[in-house]
Motif scaffolding. Structure first.
Motif, PDB file in Angstrom:
ATOM      1  N   ARG A  99     -11.477  -7.088  22.832  1.00 15.07           N
ATOM      2  CA  ARG A  99     -12.870  -6.700  22.569  1.00 15.07           C
ATOM      3  C   ARG A  99     -12.915  -5.338  21.890  1.00 15.07           C
ATOM      4  O   ARG A  99     -13.635  -5.127  20.918  1.00 15.07           O
ATOM      5  CB  ARG A  99     -13.666  -6.686  23.881  1.00 15.07           C
ATOM      6  CG  ARG A  99     -15.002  -5.950  23.850  1.00 15.07           C
ATOM      7  CD  ARG A  99     -15.998  -6.368  22.819  1.00 15.07           C
ATOM      8  NE  ARG A  99     -16.362  -7.756  22.930  1.00 15.07           N
ATOM      9  CZ  ARG A  99     -16.883  -8.461  21.939  1.00 15.07           C
ATOM     10  NH1 ARG A  99     -17.101  -7.911  20.767  1.00 15.07           N
ATOM     11  NH2 ARG A  99     -17.195  -9.712  22.089  1.00 15.07           N
ATOM     12  N   VAL A 100     -12.129  -4.384  22.377  1.00 13.22           N
ATOM     13  CA  VAL A 100     -12.086  -3.049  21.778  1.00 13.22           C
ATOM     14  C   VAL A 100     -11.600  -3.138  20.332  1.00 13.22           C
ATOM     15  O   VAL A 100     -12.155  -2.502  19.440  1.00 13.22           O
ATOM     16  CB  VAL A 100     -11.182  -2.103  22.616  1.00 13.22           C
ATOM     17  CG1 VAL A 100     -10.898  -0.807  21.880  1.00 13.22           C
ATOM     18  CG2 VAL A 100     -11.830  -1.817  23.966  1.00 13.22           C
ATOM     19  N   PHE A 101     -10.578  -3.965  20.095  1.00 15.92           N
ATOM     20  CA  PHE A 101     -10.051  -4.137  18.742  1.00 15.92           C
ATOM     21  C   PHE A 101     -11.102  -4.755  17.817  1.00 15.92           C
ATOM     22  O   PHE A 101     -11.312  -4.283  16.698  1.00 15.92           O
ATOM     23  CB  PHE A 101      -8.788  -4.997  18.758  1.00 15.92           C
ATOM     24  CG  PHE A 101      -8.248  -5.285  17.386  1.00 15.92           C
ATOM     25  CD1 PHE A 101      -7.597  -4.299  16.659  1.00 15.92           C
ATOM     26  CD2 PHE A 101      -8.410  -6.543  16.814  1.00 15.92           C
ATOM     27  CE1 PHE A 101      -7.107  -4.557  15.384  1.00 15.92           C
ATOM     28  CE2 PHE A 101      -7.917  -6.805  15.547  1.00 15.92           C
ATOM     29  CZ  PHE A 101      -7.265  -5.813  14.834  1.00 15.92           C
ATOM     30  N   VAL A 102     -11.762  -5.811  18.267  1.00 16.24           N
ATOM     31  CA  VAL A 102     -12.796  -6.470  17.460  1.00 16.24           C
ATOM     32  C   VAL A 102     -13.904  -5.480  17.115  1.00 16.24           C
ATOM     33  O   VAL A 102     -14.339  -5.387  15.960  1.00 16.24           O
ATOM     34  CB  VAL A 102     -13.362  -7.707  18.204  1.00 16.24           C
ATOM     35  CG1 VAL A 102     -14.638  -8.219  17.529  1.00 16.24           C
ATOM     36  CG2 VAL A 102     -12.314  -8.804  18.281  1.00 16.24           C
ATOM     37  N   ASP A 103     -14.365  -4.717  18.102  1.00 15.75           N
ATOM     38  CA  ASP A 103     -15.414  -3.719  17.851  1.00 15.75           C
ATOM     39  C   ASP A 103     -14.934  -2.640  16.881  1.00 15.75           C
ATOM     40  O   ASP A 103     -15.675  -2.210  15.997  1.00 15.75           O
ATOM     41  CB  ASP A 103     -15.880  -3.087  19.160  1.00 15.75           C
ATOM     42  CG  ASP A 103     -16.668  -4.056  20.020  1.00 15.75           C
ATOM     43  OD1 ASP A 103     -17.133  -5.088  19.494  1.00 15.75           O
ATOM     44  OD2 ASP A 103     -16.810  -3.786  21.234  1.00 15.75           O
ATOM     45  N   PHE A 104     -13.665  -2.218  17.045  1.00 13.81           N
ATOM     46  CA  PHE A 104     -13.092  -1.207  16.146  1.00 13.81           C
ATOM     47  C   PHE A 104     -13.089  -1.708  14.704  1.00 13.81           C
ATOM     48  O   PHE A 104     -13.503  -0.998  13.788  1.00 13.81           O
ATOM     49  CB  PHE A 104     -11.668  -0.843  16.585  1.00 13.81           C
ATOM     50  CG  PHE A 104     -10.919  -0.028  15.566  1.00 13.81           C
ATOM     51  CD1 PHE A 104     -11.179   1.323  15.421  1.00 13.81           C
ATOM     52  CD2 PHE A 104      -9.978  -0.633  14.740  1.00 13.81           C
ATOM     53  CE1 PHE A 104     -10.497   2.069  14.465  1.00 13.81           C
ATOM     54  CE2 PHE A 104      -9.304   0.105  13.785  1.00 13.81           C
ATOM     55  CZ  PHE A 104      -9.556   1.462  13.642  1.00 13.81           C
ATOM     56  N   ILE A 105     -12.634  -2.940  14.497  1.00 11.36           N
ATOM     57  CA  ILE A 105     -12.574  -3.503  13.146  1.00 11.36           C
ATOM     58  C   ILE A 105     -13.975  -3.630  12.551  1.00 11.36           C
ATOM     59  O   ILE A 105     -14.210  -3.261  11.394  1.00 11.36           O
ATOM     60  CB  ILE A 105     -11.850  -4.866  13.141  1.00 11.36           C
ATOM     61  CG1 ILE A 105     -10.374  -4.686  13.483  1.00 11.36           C
ATOM     62  CG2 ILE A 105     -12.024  -5.601  11.811  1.00 11.36           C
ATOM     63  CD1 ILE A 105      -9.587  -3.863  12.476  1.00 11.36           C
ATOM     64  N   ALA A 106     -14.922  -4.122  13.329  1.00 13.39           N
ATOM     65  CA  ALA A 106     -16.302  -4.267  12.840  1.00 13.39           C
ATOM     66  C   ALA A 106     -16.888  -2.905  12.476  1.00 13.39           C
ATOM     67  O   ALA A 106     -17.529  -2.757  11.420  1.00 13.39           O
ATOM     68  CB  ALA A 106     -17.157  -4.960  13.894  1.00 13.39           C
ATOM     69  N   GLU A 107     -16.664  -1.896  13.314  1.00 20.19           N
ATOM     70  CA  GLU A 107     -17.166  -0.543  13.030  1.00 20.19           C
ATOM     71  C   GLU A 107     -16.469   0.054  11.810  1.00 20.19           C
ATOM     72  O   GLU A 107     -17.097   0.727  10.993  1.00 20.19           O
ATOM     73  CB  GLU A 107     -16.993   0.347  14.252  1.00 20.19           C
ATOM     74  CG  GLU A 107     -17.921  -0.019  15.391  1.00 20.19           C
ATOM     75  CD  GLU A 107     -17.571   0.666  16.712  1.00 20.19           C
ATOM     76  OE1 GLU A 107     -16.769   1.629  16.701  1.00 20.19           O
ATOM     77  OE2 GLU A 107     -18.086   0.224  17.747  1.00 20.19           O
ATOM     78  N   LEU A 108     -15.166  -0.194  11.670  1.00 17.99           N
ATOM     79  CA  LEU A 108     -14.419   0.295  10.509  1.00 17.99           C
ATOM     80  C   LEU A 108     -14.979  -0.304   9.221  1.00 17.99           C
ATOM     81  O   LEU A 108     -15.205   0.417   8.238  1.00 17.99           O
ATOM     82  CB  LEU A 108     -12.932  -0.046  10.653  1.00 17.99           C
ATOM     83  CG  LEU A 108     -12.039   0.323   9.476  1.00 17.99           C
ATOM     84  CD1 LEU A 108     -11.905   1.842   9.379  1.00 17.99           C
ATOM     85  CD2 LEU A 108     -10.681  -0.331   9.618  1.00 17.99           C
ATOM     86  N   PHE A 109     -15.212  -1.608   9.209  1.00 15.52           N
ATOM     87  CA  PHE A 109     -15.776  -2.256   8.024  1.00 15.52           C
ATOM     88  C   PHE A 109     -17.147  -1.672   7.689  1.00 15.52           C
ATOM     89  O   PHE A 109     -17.466  -1.476   6.525  1.00 15.52           O
ATOM     90  CB  PHE A 109     -15.868  -3.775   8.227  1.00 15.52           C
ATOM     91  CG  PHE A 109     -14.675  -4.521   7.707  1.00 15.52           C
ATOM     92  CD1 PHE A 109     -14.780  -5.307   6.567  1.00 15.52           C
ATOM     93  CD2 PHE A 109     -13.453  -4.443   8.349  1.00 15.52           C
ATOM     94  CE1 PHE A 109     -13.682  -6.001   6.077  1.00 15.52           C
ATOM     95  CE2 PHE A 109     -12.351  -5.125   7.872  1.00 15.52           C
ATOM     96  CZ  PHE A 109     -12.462  -5.910   6.736  1.00 15.52           C
ATOM     97  N   GLN A 110     -17.938  -1.374   8.713  1.00  9.46           N
ATOM     98  CA  GLN A 110     -19.258  -0.795   8.466  1.00  9.46           C
ATOM     99  C   GLN A 110     -19.147   0.652   7.996  1.00  9.46           C
ATOM    100  O   GLN A 110     -19.760   1.031   6.996  1.00  9.46           O
ATOM    101  CB  GLN A 110     -20.104  -0.875   9.737  1.00  9.46           C
ATOM    102  CG  GLN A 110     -21.515  -0.388   9.519  1.00  9.46           C
ATOM    103  CD  GLN A 110     -22.375  -0.578  10.760  1.00  9.46           C
ATOM    104  OE1 GLN A 110     -21.877  -0.860  11.833  1.00  9.46           O
ATOM    105  NE2 GLN A 110     -23.664  -0.417  10.591  1.00  9.46           N
TER     106      GLN A 110
END
Length: 166
Positions: A142-153
């Motif tokens: 979950r932390v990784f998924v959120d990190f990737i989504a935030e990075l893309f944004q």
């Protein structure tokens, strides 16, 4: 069951898999400078029919993916690449293009030092991150998924993938 995360596009999801859209997947026609040298460079997609094509066969259906190519004015045309070389992997398409074997359709942001006609593109759907159902998702995933989504944004990758197309 998917216990990790994967980034990509165009996958058939198995039950229990969730996808979160990250950016658009826009394909452009590319060919190595060595391949284009001495040939007439197409001015629009109809000129691609005169060149050797590197195309992808779907592993699921066994068919060559048929796509429409468009420009910023909204004109859409079918892509008429010859089926000179047929592969089932985007990395093989890229490698064949770099070797000068023909023209292929690649992600607009894929590192590929090649000629491209960027006034025309194919909307191939979204690039997403895939992971297991939220109720079965380990916290580190979950932390990784959120990190990737935030990075893309934060890095505006969605806009960078789309560039000025459309």
């Amino acid at each position: 069951m998917l216990r990790h995360a994967a980034i990509g596009g165009g996958f058939d999801l198995t039950p229990g898999t969730v996808s979160r859209t990250l950016a658009p997947a826009l394909l452009i026609a590319v060919a190595s400078p060595a391949y284009i040298r001495g040939r007439l460079t197409p001015v629009d997609p109809t000129g691609l029919a005169d060149l050797d094509g590197i195309v992808m066969r779907s592993l699921r259906t066994g068919r060559i993916t048929q796509r429409q190519i468009r420009n910023a004015d909204g004109l859409e045309l079918p892509i008429a690449l010859k089926q000179t070389l047929v592969v089932n992997d985007p990395a093989a398409m890229r490698a064949a293009s770099l070797l000068g074997l023909g023209v292929t359709m690649m992600l607009s942001r894929m590192p590929c030092p090649t000629w491209s006609e960027e006034n025309w593109w194919v909307d191939a759907g979204p690039i997403s991150i895939y992971y297991a159902n939220r109720t079965l998702l380990p916290s580190k995933t979950r932390v990784f998924v959120d990190f990737i989504a935030e990075l893309f944004q934060r890095e505006r990758y969605s806009e960078r993938f789309a560039r000025s197309l459309g």
